[in-house]
Design a protein around this motif. Structure first.
Motif, PDB file in Angstrom:
ATOM      1  N   ASP A 133      -4.730-109.618   3.121  1.00 28.99           N
ATOM      2  CA  ASP A 133      -3.514-108.828   2.881  1.00 28.99           C
ATOM      3  C   ASP A 133      -2.848-108.378   4.180  1.00 28.99           C
ATOM      4  O   ASP A 133      -1.626-108.312   4.263  1.00 28.99           O
ATOM      5  CB  ASP A 133      -3.841-107.602   2.013  1.00 28.99           C
ATOM      6  CG  ASP A 133      -4.172-107.985   0.582  1.00 28.99           C
ATOM      7  OD1 ASP A 133      -3.716-109.060   0.149  1.00 28.99           O
ATOM      8  OD2 ASP A 133      -4.888-107.237  -0.104  1.00 28.99           O
ATOM      9  N   TYR A 134      -3.655-108.048   5.196  1.00 27.22           N
ATOM     10  CA  TYR A 134      -3.073-107.658   6.479  1.00 27.22           C
ATOM     11  C   TYR A 134      -2.269-108.799   7.074  1.00 27.22           C
ATOM     12  O   TYR A 134      -1.166-108.600   7.595  1.00 27.22           O
ATOM     13  CB  TYR A 134      -4.173-107.224   7.453  1.00 27.22           C
ATOM     14  CG  TYR A 134      -4.891-105.967   7.050  1.00 27.22           C
ATOM     15  CD1 TYR A 134      -4.235-104.736   7.032  1.00 27.22           C
ATOM     16  CD2 TYR A 134      -6.224-106.000   6.675  1.00 27.22           C
ATOM     17  CE1 TYR A 134      -4.887-103.584   6.646  1.00 27.22           C
ATOM     18  CE2 TYR A 134      -6.888-104.844   6.283  1.00 27.22           C
ATOM     19  CZ  TYR A 134      -6.211-103.644   6.276  1.00 27.22           C
ATOM     20  OH  TYR A 134      -6.863-102.503   5.906  1.00 27.22           O
ATOM     21  N   ALA A 189      -4.626-101.926   2.557  1.00 31.07           N
ATOM     22  CA  ALA A 189      -3.506-102.767   2.960  1.00 31.07           C
ATOM     23  C   ALA A 189      -2.286-102.485   2.101  1.00 31.07           C
ATOM     24  O   ALA A 189      -1.148-102.644   2.543  1.00 31.07           O
ATOM     25  CB  ALA A 189      -3.897-104.241   2.839  1.00 31.07           C
ATOM     26  N   GLU A 204     -11.677-110.383   9.035  1.00 32.43           N
ATOM     27  CA  GLU A 204     -12.274-109.122   8.602  1.00 32.43           C
ATOM     28  C   GLU A 204     -13.680-108.914   9.167  1.00 32.43           C
ATOM     29  O   GLU A 204     -14.165-107.790   9.225  1.00 32.43           O
ATOM     30  CB  GLU A 204     -12.287-109.055   7.077  1.00 32.43           C
ATOM     31  CG  GLU A 204     -10.874-108.990   6.497  1.00 32.43           C
ATOM     32  CD  GLU A 204     -10.853-108.844   5.003  1.00 32.43           C
ATOM     33  OE1 GLU A 204     -11.919-109.018   4.373  1.00 32.43           O
ATOM     34  OE2 GLU A 204      -9.779-108.560   4.449  1.00 32.43           O
ATOM     35  N   VAL A 206      -6.923-111.458  12.823  1.00 34.91           N
ATOM     36  CA  VAL A 206      -7.115-110.434  11.789  1.00 34.91           C
ATOM     37  C   VAL A 206      -8.275-110.783  10.857  1.00 34.91           C
ATOM     38  O   VAL A 206      -8.278-110.395   9.688  1.00 34.91           O
ATOM     39  CB  VAL A 206      -5.811-110.203  10.977  1.00 34.91           C
ATOM     40  CG1 VAL A 206      -4.717-109.692  11.874  1.00 34.91           C
ATOM     41  CG2 VAL A 206      -5.363-111.480  10.268  1.00 34.91           C
ATOM     42  N   ASN A 219     -11.331-102.300  13.483  1.00 37.35           N
ATOM     43  CA  ASN A 219     -11.580-101.166  12.589  1.00 37.35           C
ATOM     44  C   ASN A 219     -12.422-100.065  13.222  1.00 37.35           C
ATOM     45  O   ASN A 219     -12.773 -99.097  12.557  1.00 37.35           O
ATOM     46  CB  ASN A 219     -12.238-101.643  11.284  1.00 37.35           C
ATOM     47  CG  ASN A 219     -13.530-102.401  11.524  1.00 37.35           C
ATOM     48  OD1 ASN A 219     -14.077-102.344  12.617  1.00 37.35           O
ATOM     49  ND2 ASN A 219     -14.002-103.105  10.522  1.00 37.35           N
ATOM     50  N   LEU A 249      -7.209-100.149  13.095  1.00 35.78           N
ATOM     51  CA  LEU A 249      -6.929 -99.979  11.676  1.00 35.78           C
ATOM     52  C   LEU A 249      -7.554 -98.673  11.208  1.00 35.78           C
ATOM     53  O   LEU A 249      -8.759 -98.478  11.347  1.00 35.78           O
ATOM     54  CB  LEU A 249      -7.524-101.127  10.855  1.00 35.78           C
ATOM     55  CG  LEU A 249      -6.861-102.493  10.994  1.00 35.78           C
ATOM     56  CD1 LEU A 249      -7.646-103.516  10.202  1.00 35.78           C
ATOM     57  CD2 LEU A 249      -5.436-102.435  10.499  1.00 35.78           C
ATOM     58  N   GLU A 276       1.083-109.217   5.257  1.00 36.04           N
ATOM     59  CA  GLU A 276       2.055-108.171   5.570  1.00 36.04           C
ATOM     60  C   GLU A 276       2.622-108.352   6.981  1.00 36.04           C
ATOM     61  O   GLU A 276       3.812-108.149   7.215  1.00 36.04           O
ATOM     62  CB  GLU A 276       1.408-106.787   5.436  1.00 36.04           C
ATOM     63  CG  GLU A 276       1.163-106.368   4.008  1.00 36.04           C
ATOM     64  CD  GLU A 276       2.422-106.434   3.157  1.00 36.04           C
ATOM     65  OE1 GLU A 276       3.511-106.085   3.653  1.00 36.04           O
ATOM     66  OE2 GLU A 276       2.319-106.852   1.999  1.00 36.04           O
ATOM     67  N   ILE A 277       1.781-108.734   7.933  1.00 38.23           N
ATOM     68  CA  ILE A 277       2.270-109.012   9.287  1.00 38.23           C
ATOM     69  C   ILE A 277       3.288-110.140   9.240  1.00 38.23           C
ATOM     70  O   ILE A 277       4.367-110.063   9.827  1.00 38.23           O
ATOM     71  CB  ILE A 277       1.100-109.366  10.225  1.00 38.23           C
ATOM     72  CG1 ILE A 277       0.257-108.120  10.514  1.00 38.23           C
ATOM     73  CG2 ILE A 277       1.623-109.954  11.538  1.00 38.23           C
ATOM     74  CD1 ILE A 277      -1.026-108.415  11.257  1.00 38.23           C
ATOM     75  N   ILE A 312      -0.321 -99.792   3.767  1.00 36.22           N
ATOM     76  CA  ILE A 312       0.389-100.324   4.918  1.00 36.22           C
ATOM     77  C   ILE A 312       1.614-101.095   4.463  1.00 36.22           C
ATOM     78  O   ILE A 312       2.688-101.013   5.067  1.00 36.22           O
ATOM     79  CB  ILE A 312      -0.544-101.213   5.758  1.00 36.22           C
ATOM     80  CG1 ILE A 312      -1.618-100.344   6.423  1.00 36.22           C
ATOM     81  CG2 ILE A 312       0.231-101.985   6.818  1.00 36.22           C
ATOM     82  CD1 ILE A 312      -2.626-101.117   7.226  1.00 36.22           C
ATOM     83  N   LEU A 346      -6.687-107.037  15.521  1.00 38.88           N
ATOM     84  CA  LEU A 346      -6.891-105.825  14.740  1.00 38.88           C
ATOM     85  C   LEU A 346      -8.354-105.416  14.820  1.00 38.88           C
ATOM     86  O   LEU A 346      -9.255-106.264  14.784  1.00 38.88           O
ATOM     87  CB  LEU A 346      -6.498-106.042  13.282  1.00 38.88           C
ATOM     88  CG  LEU A 346      -5.051-106.446  12.990  1.00 38.88           C
ATOM     89  CD1 LEU A 346      -4.773-106.357  11.496  1.00 38.88           C
ATOM     90  CD2 LEU A 346      -4.067-105.587  13.763  1.00 38.88           C
TER      91      LEU A 346
END
Length: 234
Positions: A13-14, A127, A77, A75, A103, A122, A17-18, A130, A101
């Motif tokens: 999802d990140y 997400a 995870e 990005v 965390n 993050l 969105e980016i 965001i 990114l």
């Protein structure tokens, strides 16, 4: 002809969105997906999805990408995979602008050592929050500055403790930007539900102990704000 492109490594999802928020800045956007990610996120017909392996040598990228004027987002995870990916990309492309990114602070330090030009921390929010934040022009501008400009702006999540004067006040009354030079983006309640700070449905919500606020500001202002209202959440 080589193009000015954005390479986003990580199919989540990140990443989506980016991609949505930089689509007007590049000739093409490619999202690179590890096989393990492909069953977890809906496909997006807006962007080309390519498979990759962490052992790739990236020869194909060199053929069509204008490296000096392009950007890569790491990005993934998994922290270890994200660090390894950053090392691999930096080794192959010394002039590539790499955004990663992270965390937590420890991973952020490792990503910088691995060769990331900029590491974006993050906060522990979803997400989806965001995505909602990014629809607001002021937040999109801040996000753009953090990514692309030589900015010292930081994002932090501050938990309200029981000793400050903001407890009991309505959201609409808060004046943090004037007093402390920070901008509040969203609120997270103790039950982990979150709301965009400028949403009309929460402007009369009264702050409670244990609430957390996602804020943007210069590091020195964030630290001062943290001393007064609460504690920072990694």
């Amino acid at each position: 002809m080589k193009n000015r492109v954005a390479l986003i490594f990580g199919y989540n999802d990140y990443a989506l969105e980016i991609a949505k928020n930089i689509v007007d800045s590049y000739n093409k956007i490619y999202i690179y997906s590890l096989q393990s990610e492909q069953d977890t996120v809906k496909n997006s017909s807006e962007f080309e999805i390519r498979s990759f392996d962490l052992s790739d040598k990236w020869d194909d990228i060199n053929e069509f990408v204008d490296i000096k004027h392009s950007i890569a987002f790491c990005v993934l995870e998994d922290n270890a995979e994200n660090i390894f990916l950053t090392i691999s990309l930096r080794s192959s492309f010394p002039d590539l602008n790499i955004i990663a990114l992270s965390n937590n602070k420890e991973t952020a330090n490792k990503l910088q050592m691995a060769g990331a030009n900029r590491v974006i921390p993050l906060v522990q929010t979803t997400a989806e929050m965001i995505a909602e934040m990014m629809e607001k022009p002021i937040v999109k501008e801040v996000f753009h500055n953090i990514l692309f400009e030589n900015s010292t702006l930081k994002i932090a999540q501050i938990r309200i403790n029981g000793t400050n004067s903001y407890i009991g006040k309505e959201i609409i009354e808060l004046d943090w930007d004037k007093k402390y030079g920070v901008i509040a983006l969203s609120i997270m309640y103790e039950n982990m539900r979150n709301e965009f700070i400028y949403s009309s449905i929460i402007k009369h919500y009264r702050v409670k102990e244990g609430d957390s606020f996602v804020i943007v500001g210069y590091e020195i202002d964030i630290k001062e704000f943290e001393k007064i209202v609460g504690s920072e959440c990694d």
